[in-house]
Design an enzyme around this catalytic site. Structure first.
Site, short mmCIF file in Angstrom:
data_model
loop_
_atom_site.label_atom_id
_atom_site.label_comp_id
_atom_site.label_asym_id
_atom_site.label_seq_id
_atom_site.Cartn_x
_atom_site.Cartn_y
_atom_site.Cartn_z
N GLU A 1 93.16 -3.11 27.01
CA GLU A 1 93.94 -2.35 27.73
C GLU A 1 93.08 -1.32 28.82
O GLU A 1 93.46 -0.07 28.83
CB GLU A 1 94.97 -1.31 26.86
CG GLU A 1 95.86 -2.33 25.96
CD GLU A 1 96.61 -1.53 24.87
OE1 GLU A 1 96.52 -0.29 25.06
OE2 GLU A 1 97.46 -2.11 24.07
N GLU B 1 96.76 -8.87 20.97
CA GLU B 1 97.27 -7.79 20.27
C GLU B 1 98.91 -8.01 20.09
O GLU B 1 99.46 -8.10 21.14
CB GLU B 1 96.75 -6.42 20.87
CG GLU B 1 96.85 -5.21 19.62
CD GLU B 1 96.16 -4.21 20.24
OE1 GLU B 1 94.98 -4.10 20.71
OE2 GLU B 1 96.81 -2.90 20.40
#
Length: 777
Positions: A427, A506
């Site tokens: 991220e 994820e």
């Protein structure tokens, strides 16, 4: 592994030049440097100097995480990211002598991890600094050592994580991983310099390719024999090859040799077969260096249309993300804690691990090799852009250190058969819609390819619609496109670009996320957030992020029960109900409401992979339901009665799985159980002692919260206690704990000696519990 070149006593019985055994004993040693350190919590001056007196410092062995020893405090500067546990400076010092007869050898000191911003000195000489607390690193002590009989040397280490907030999740503090003293000759195998690959790996034959880096730190060129042998799991030498090699003074040579293995036992998820490569440098008939490297014979690839393949068999990677803390033990995690956790994940059907979001301890990857997990090996949570609650973390150092830290992770880990893909970021908040963002990713991917040409690279993309990575050409540069959450976006991206290899990096626990993997052949896998609850990333009074399949103490949670029904190959039946009346509250796995008087409408679900499930209450059938095509749970509305609820799963009309719960009365006694009957005598060995509160009939009491006091007699100690409660602020390094959902655990480790160990637990008004384990020599 290439975690470290290992001296293994007696290996010559399995290897080729038995005549060299007396010489080999001095050729290469890897000695534990864990014991007999002195520690000071806090900062001081001149502690790096030899003359400094540390007599008043605490004696301890490493690995050691001093942060987990502290108390929770809402005002601790680590805040929500670090779980409100302490930060600061810690000093370590160790005195040692150099073994006689090794004065002309090199002495290297390897740290598997120091958290964080570590500085290391030998005899007052500064060896270096490493900001990234997750990296393994090595320093050469040789030029600064005092050699000769009785001459003392002093290693000093300062670890500093004062500047906070430094991470979005708990890091720990101090020398929290193992330390090794490595002794080698001037001509030796370079640290992490040997690469073992299997370019051909079929059931009929395999080619084991071994490339070794040989360093000559001496002042003379020499001619050597480089010998490579392959050993099977039983230690039998299958084949040995050798080549002559000249190594110039001050230079490095890199010979490559191939060994053919007939009918190999391939490494895979179901059968994690391991071999060993033994490499040697011989000067004449004298062995001057030797290393032993475990490896697996296998092929792994990602395909744009069909996902992940291992040994030409198509697998779905059913993975979880794991942070590096072990709950009550903090960041200094004994290997048996990971064995316990990985064993639970195996029961659920998990076959993959993402190391979120940093390099892990080398022995963790050894365990994945041995247990049959595939691994996404990840480097960083941040590049240069800061993240909330971790603004003063690795982002301050990334530009100067990413190359070194990436290099050291890849060369250390590249021989692990479990590692099938690398990730270079999670991220990332750097601007990926810019030439600079493209270059940052490409530079990292190119470096990984340079160091390991056998594996692909990904990163965990975040909100692609905002970052434009699916439309600006960024995704096209990735070996495998990885995305966190929003599975439908990744599905749409692949269907617009069917040449992209894709993976969920994820993912949440909900049904439609599972279906995105189950129903799309091109989805290589997914990694659930998370396998276990982890310290930090929680808002006070919570101290722990609770998105795991299991809690800190290893208790099953609702999402683990459901995931097992989706991922396990075995017949599964699990009953859950809403904790409060008429569908309110959370899902719980018991038949004991907190208030019997106000609970009459029970919303019940059964998670099962069976063709049919029939539900019974006190022996009366409540009906049978077939398996939904979309793997959804089966629902019943039940008028609550005290007694026993039971689910029976059938396949083709045959009963294959059952589960039942009985309503519990008041707690009457404590039952203690151990997850193993004995404890080995080493730092990594731990036994879990679970205290379960039960009623007079032995039925577990899931709502009991009595305060438990543990005691122990014999050659062992209680190193930590826990109950999995995310809002508990009790210390972990204690002998008492309040029960949570009717349970608590104590972690026991061997002390000096061997023999019987008796653990007891008492609570006011309850019959005490006792269990016995054995400490083995």
């Amino acid at each position: 592994m290439i975690q470290i070149q290992k001296y293994i006593a007696g290996i010559l019985a399995c290897c080729v030049v038995a005549a060299a055994s007396d010489v080999q004993a001095q050729s290469h040693r890897n000695t534990s440097f864990d014991n007999d350190w002195r520690f000071l919590k806090g900062d001081t001056t001149n502690a790096e100097k030899e003359s400094f007196s540390d007599a008043g410092w605490r004696k301890l062995d490493v690995p050691h995480d001093w942060s987990i020893e502290g108390l929770y405090d809402k005002n601790n500067p680590t805040a929500r990211g670090g779980g409100y546990l302490p930060a600061g400076v810690g000093w370590y010092r160790k005195s040692f002598t150099v073994e006689e007869g090794t004065e002309k050898q090199l002495h290297l000191l390897q740290f598997d991890g120091v958290m964080a911003n570590s500085d290391v000195w030998i005899n007052g000489v500064h060896l270096g600094k490493r900001p990234f607390g997750y990296s393994s690193f090595v320093y050469d002590l040789t030029p600064h050592l005092h050699t000769g009989k009785g001459k003392v040397n002093v290693v000093a280490v300062r670890a500093d994580n004062t500047i906070q907030p430094a991470s979005r999740f708990y890091t720990g503090a101090g020398i929290y991983r193992h330390v090794h003293l490595i002794t080698v000759n001037p001509v030796h195998f370079a640290q992490w310099g040997t690469v073992v690959t299997t370019p051909v790996a079929t059931a009929a034959t395999a080619t084991v390719q071994v490339k070794t880096a040989i360093e000559n730190t001496g002042n003379k060129s020499g001619d050597y024999i480089i010998e490579v042998g392959v050993l099977d799991a039983a230690g039998k030498t299958l084949k040995t090859v050798s080549v002559k090699q000249t190594v110039a003074a001050g230079a490095t040579a890199e010979p490559m040799q191939n060994i053919e293995v007939s009918k190999p036992a391939l490494w895979d998820i179901d059968n994690p077969n391991l071999y060993k490569v033994v490499t040697r440098i011989l000067s004449g008939k004298t062995v001057i260096d030797e290393q032993t490297i475990p490896f697996g014979i296998r092929t792994a690839r990602f395909d744009a249309a069909t996902g992940f393949w291992l040994n030409d068999k198509n697998y779905k990677i059913k993975g979880v993300c794991l942070h590096h803390d072990g709950g009550a033990v903090g960041a200094a995690v004994p290997l048996d804690v990971w064995k316990q956790r990985l064993s639970l994940l195996k029961q659920v059907g998990v076959n993959g691990i993402r190391t979120s979001h940093n390099p892990v301890a080398p022995e963790f990857l050894d365990l994945c090799d041995q247990m049959g997990f595939v691994v996404m090996d990840e480097t960083f949570d941040t590049w240069t852009a800061a993240k909330n609650n971790g603004e003063k973390g690795y982002n301050l150092y990334w530009a100067d250190w990413w190359q070194k830290d990436t290099h050291d992770m890849v060369v250390r880990d590249r021989n692990h058969p479990s590692v099938v893909i690398y990730s270079v970021g999670n991220e990332i908040h750097d601007n990926l819609n810019s030439p600079e963002g493209f270059k940052k990713y490409k530079d990292q991917q190119d470096l990984v390819h340079q160091l390991d040409g056998t594996r692909l690279v990904t990163m965990a993309l975040f909100r692609p619609a905002n970052s434009k990575v699916y439309t600006n050409g960024f995704a096209e540069t990735m070996d495998v496109v990885g995305q966190n959450y929003r599975e439908n976006e990744l599905v749409a991206a692949h269907e617009a670009h069917p040449d992209w290899k894709v993976i969920g990096t994820e993912n949440t626990h909900v049904l439609n996320m599972w279906l995105a993997l189950r129903d799309k052949p091109y989805m290589a896998g997914q990694f659930l957030w998370t396998g276990f609850d982890y310290l930090g990333e929680a808002d006070w009074p919570e101290t722990t992020n609770n998105q795991g399949l299991f809690d800190r103490a290893g208790n099953w949670k609702q999402q683990a029960l459901q995931r097992e029904s989706w991922w396990s190959d075995k017949p599964v039946v699990h009953i859950v109900r809403k904790s409060d009346n008429a569908g309110a509250g959370t899902w719980v796995a018991n038949w004991t409401p907190t208030d019997f008087d106000t609970y009459d409408n029970a919303k019940v679900q059964v998670y099962s992979n069976c063709d049919e499930v029939e539900l019974f209450l006190n022996g009366k059938s409540l009906g049978a339901l077939p398996k939904p095509a979309n793997d959804a749970p089966r629902d019943w509305d039940v008028t609550f009665e005290k007694g026993t609820i039971k689910a029976v799963g059938k396949n083709k009309g045959k009963e294959v799985a059952t589960e039942s719960f009985t309503s519990a009365g008041a707690p009457a006694r404590i039952v203690l159980t151990a997850n193993a009957p004995s404890i080995a005598h080493n730092w990594d060995a731990v036994t879990y002692i679970t205290a379960t509160l039960v009623d007079a009939d032995g039925i577990p009491c899931p709502n009991a919260d009595n305060h438990l006091q543990f005691s122990i007699s014999g050659p062992a100690a209680i190193i930590a206690v826990d109950n999995g409660n995310i809002i508990s602020h009790e210390p972990y390094q204690a002998t008492s704990r309040q029960a949570f959902q009717g349970k608590a655990v104590a972690l026991v480790k061997a002390a000096k000696g061997s023999g019987k160990v008796v653990i007891e637990a008492v609570a006011e008004g309850l019959q005490k519990g006792t269990v016995t384990v054995e400490v083995t020599p």
